[in-house]
Design an enzyme around this catalytic site. Structure first.
Site, PDB file in Angstrom:
ATOM      1  N   ASP A  70      -3.128   7.629  -3.884  1.00 42.63           N
ATOM      2  CA  ASP A  70      -4.356   8.337  -4.234  1.00 42.63           C
ATOM      3  C   ASP A  70      -4.740   9.307  -3.134  1.00 42.63           C
ATOM      4  OD1 ASP A  70      -4.559   5.734  -2.999  1.00 42.63           O
ATOM      5  OD2 ASP A  70      -6.696   6.095  -2.828  1.00 42.63           O
ATOM      6  N   ASP A  74       0.853  -1.184   0.000  1.00 42.06           N
ATOM      7  CA  ASP A  74       0.000   0.000   0.000  1.00 42.06           C
ATOM      8  C   ASP A  74       0.895   1.242   0.000  1.00 42.06           C
ATOM      9  OD1 ASP A  74      -2.231   1.549   0.014  1.00 42.06           O
ATOM     10  OD2 ASP A  74      -2.892   1.018   2.035  1.00 42.06           O
ATOM     11  N   CYS A  83     -12.435 -23.912  15.178  1.00 41.46           N
ATOM     12  CA  CYS A  83     -11.088 -23.665  14.668  1.00 41.46           C
ATOM     13  C   CYS A  83     -10.065 -24.291  15.611  1.00 41.46           C
ATOM     14  CB  CYS A  83     -10.847 -22.171  14.494  1.00 41.46           C
ATOM     15  SG  CYS A  83     -10.429 -21.279  16.021  1.00 41.46           S
ATOM     16  N   CYS A 106      -9.853 -22.553  19.145  1.00 38.23           N
ATOM     17  CA  CYS A 106     -10.983 -22.773  20.054  1.00 38.23           C
ATOM     18  C   CYS A 106     -11.122 -24.239  20.441  1.00 38.23           C
ATOM     19  CB  CYS A 106     -12.269 -22.263  19.415  1.00 38.23           C
ATOM     20  SG  CYS A 106     -12.279 -20.469  19.155  1.00 38.23           S
ATOM     21  N   CYS A 125     -16.945 -22.153  18.238  1.00 41.04           N
ATOM     22  CA  CYS A 125     -16.127 -22.235  17.029  1.00 41.04           C
ATOM     23  C   CYS A 125     -15.295 -23.509  17.066  1.00 41.04           C
ATOM     24  CB  CYS A 125     -15.229 -21.005  16.952  1.00 41.04           C
ATOM     25  SG  CYS A 125     -14.032 -21.033  15.597  1.00 41.04           S
TER      26      CYS A 125
END
Length: 651
Positions: free
Chosen positions: A122, A87, A274, A277, A272
């Site tokens: 920009d 960026d 994942c 977790c 969750c």
């Protein structure tokens, strides 16, 4: 180079090629702060499957890491094997008011450290900027984009789209920036909208930008780091998202979920599955920033994979409608899309695989159903009758459900049967079309859905030319019809169905062209339904069981080409490609010279030379705008090549 490999409306599955490998889109780019990475970049690749990340060239250039970045290159500095996007510092200008670097300087720095995708500097247009100030920002952004294009060298350039919340400025900026030699178009200036849950304005900004953007360029939505946003953004055609939220929220003790954000300390169970977790207690997770960040990454990458799955199975609209119930502001955004149905419909397929599931009253306002109702008004010719028999929504297919009712009524009344469906009016001869017969709706319907169905029906009936319509309510209705429309109708349902389908699919007048002559049918022995349509001994059409639409045969294509002027119902290809299409090879976008503006993905098309010689029959994979923009990928899948007649010299 970007190639689309699958689609669901504006949403796309694709492959973005970079100097450090291919990136499967939609893709999530984790934001890596070079001064304090919470998760090592190599782990992002090895443990989370990140193919690309994003880091800030402005921060690198202003830190002690500047020289190492120049000497080692950004990939070695970060120890990341995949693609790196950098960026420019525009977001820092939003946060701090200004940055002490020029557009030219930041482009040169990104080139020097080997960024795969470097971003121009920009001007960040704030949502509160009035039209005049936002216009000045757009003018300067366009100037800088042209400057960056001249300086980029071999680096792939990310061009930014600005314009605040002003739709005309967004579209103009998108058009002018994407006309340059950029590799990715990035929609910027939207973080304040997401932070304040202004998802309706976000949708307006994305749609306005997409109207101006070159459709062959992948689209990055800057700062779209929350899984809540991914389905909506992908639906509107965004291919790349960058997320700093996984780290930012972790440092604040918060956990990301597909339907929102929750404080870890307030949860007894995350619900969750994942690895974080599943392998740690909530007490451990709540006090460990790294574990929180890992959970947030697992959820974020999982949400992107869910979007990819939904695109591949053509179920993204269902996912968006379900997710919209997670926050009222998302529901506002979904309602906003109704304003843009004409634009969104251009990318919608002719039909989708499987059934259309009712999610809520908003389902009836999808662009694919907007197209159905519009085509019904513009293309369908109502058969003559003294009135309408209006049948209520019910089990599908309607012609089977109401067979006995219609047979009884037509013996004693001269009326035409039409169903007042949730999706719009359904003349009984069109009840086989997708999604009329391929829908799953509840038995008990929302008042809002019923009200919309009434509005759709009245709008069509007003122009259909019938003096009255009576809703079927049993024997009393039959008694009324005997008085209001005395007589009887002897209906050839096969012919009525074929004619109505041909006009609906190809346009008014197509049935006359396709069916001129002696018509006969090949009928399925199992179902009794039409499979092939034969005219004067030639096979012109086949009726598809999966969506009730026609597959066009070469004989039918010849009739349509003769009946309609160029480029109606056609894809015009480069003369050099004609021999390959005659052999049955697919039409690639780079060889398309023109096409019918009304073509939609899935439409049956005639492939012709510039002299309008038919060389193939195909199914469109893109609309006209996409065919003319892309230089890679299949524009139409050829079903049948059309060789030159033996006596015809090559042209």
């Amino acid at each position: 180079m970007f190639e689309v490999t699958g689609r669901d409306g504006l949403a796309r599955l694709g492959v973005l090629e970079t100097r450090h490998g291919r990136v499967t889109t939609p893709a999530l780019l984790p934001v890596v702060n070079p001064n304090r990475p919470i998760i090592p970049p190599r782990d992002l690749a090895s443990r989370f499957g990140a193919q690309i990340l994003i880091t800030n060239a402005y921060i690198l250039g202003k830190s002690a890491l500047r020289e190492p970045a120049l000497q080692q290159g950004v990939h070695k500095l970060l120890d990341f094997p995949g693609a790196v996007m950098t960026d420019s510092g525009a977001f820092q200008s939003h946060v701090y008011g200004d940055v002490d670097v020029t557009n030219a300087q930041v482009i040169e720095f990104q080139k020097a450290m080997g960024s795969d995708l470097g971003t121009m500097l920009d001007l960040f247009s704030e949502p509160e900027h009035d039209h005049a100030r936002a216009r000045a920002d757009v003018d300067e952004t366009i100037r800088r984009a042209a400057e960056a294009n001249g300086l980029k060298g071999e680096m792939a350039l990310v061009g930014a789209v600005q314009g605040g919340i002003h739709e005309d400025l967004r579209e103009r900026c998108a058009r002018e920036v994407s006309a340059l030699d950029i590799s990715v178009a990035a929609i910027g200036g939207v973080v304040p909208l997401m932070e304040s849950y202004r998802f309706r304005d976000l949708a307006r900004v994305i749609v306005a930008s997409k109207k101006g953007l070159d459709p062959s360029k992948p689209v990055h939505l800057f700062g779209a780091g929350h899984p809540l946003v991914f389905p909506l953004a992908a639906l509107l055609g965004c291919d790349l998202f960058d997320s700093a939220a996984y780290a930012k929220y972790a440092r604040d003790g918060r956990m990301l979920f597909p339907d929102g954000t929750r404080h870890a300390a307030e949860l007894q169970d995350s619900g969750c599955l994942c690895p974080v977790c599943s392998g740690h207690s909530m007490a451990e997770i709540a006090k460990d920033t790294t574990l929180l960040a890992e959970h947030n990454l697992h959820v974020s990458f999982g949400a992107v994979r869910e979007v990819r799955r939904a695109i591949a199975s053509e179920e993204l609209w269902e996912l968006v409608e379900r997710r919209s119930r997670a926050h009222p502001a998302l529901l506002d955004a979904l309602f906003e899309l109704r304003r843009h149905n004409d634009f969104l419909e251009e990318s919608e397929p002719l039909s989708r695989r499987g059934a259309l599931y009712y999610v809520g009253p908003e389902t009836a306002h999808r662009p694919i159903l907007h197209r159905y109702r519009r085509r019904l008004e513009e293309r369908y010719s109502a058969p003559p009758a003294k009135g309408l028999l209006v049948l209520p929504e019910g089990g599908r297919p309607f012609s089977e459900r109401y067979r006995s009712v219609v047979e009884r009524v037509l013996k004693e009344a001269d009326v035409h049967a039409v169903v007042k469906s949730l999706w719009g009016p359904v003349p009984l001869e069109l009840d086989h079309l997708w999604p009329n017969a391929q829908s799953v709706v509840p038995d008990r319907l929302d008042p809002e859905a019923l009200e919309a169905a009434e509005v759709f029906f009245r709008g069509w009936a007003a122009g259909a030319g019938y003096p009255f319509g009576l809703l079927w309510e049993g024997e009393s209705t039959l008694d009324e019809l005997k008085v209001a429309a005395p007589g009887f109708r002897n209906v050839d349902w096969n012919l009525l169905r074929v004619r109505a389908t041909a006009d609906f699919q190809f346009g008014r007048g197509a049935a006359d062209a396709l069916l001129e002559g002696k018509v006969s049918y090949v009928v399925s022995k199992n179902t009794g339904k039409i499979r092939n349509v034969i005219v004067d001994g030639e096979h012109v059409l086949s009726l598809r069981a999966e969506d009730g639409l026609f597959t066009l045969k070469a004989a039918g294509a010849r009739r349509l080409v003769k009946a309609f002027a160029l480029p109606r119902l056609r894809v015009v290809v480069d003369p050099d490609a004609v021999p390959f299409h005659r052999e049955g090879k697919n039409v690639f976008a780079k060889f398309v010279m023109d096409a019918d503006p009304q073509l939609r993905p899935g439409d049956e098309v005639a492939v012709v030379s510039p002299e309008d010689d038919l060389c193939a029959v195909a199914q469109a994979a893109m609309n006209r705008r996409e065919m003319l923009a892309f230089k890679r990928g299949v524009a139409a899948h050829v079903r049948e090549g059309v060789p030159l007649p033996p006596s015809a010299p090559p042209r």
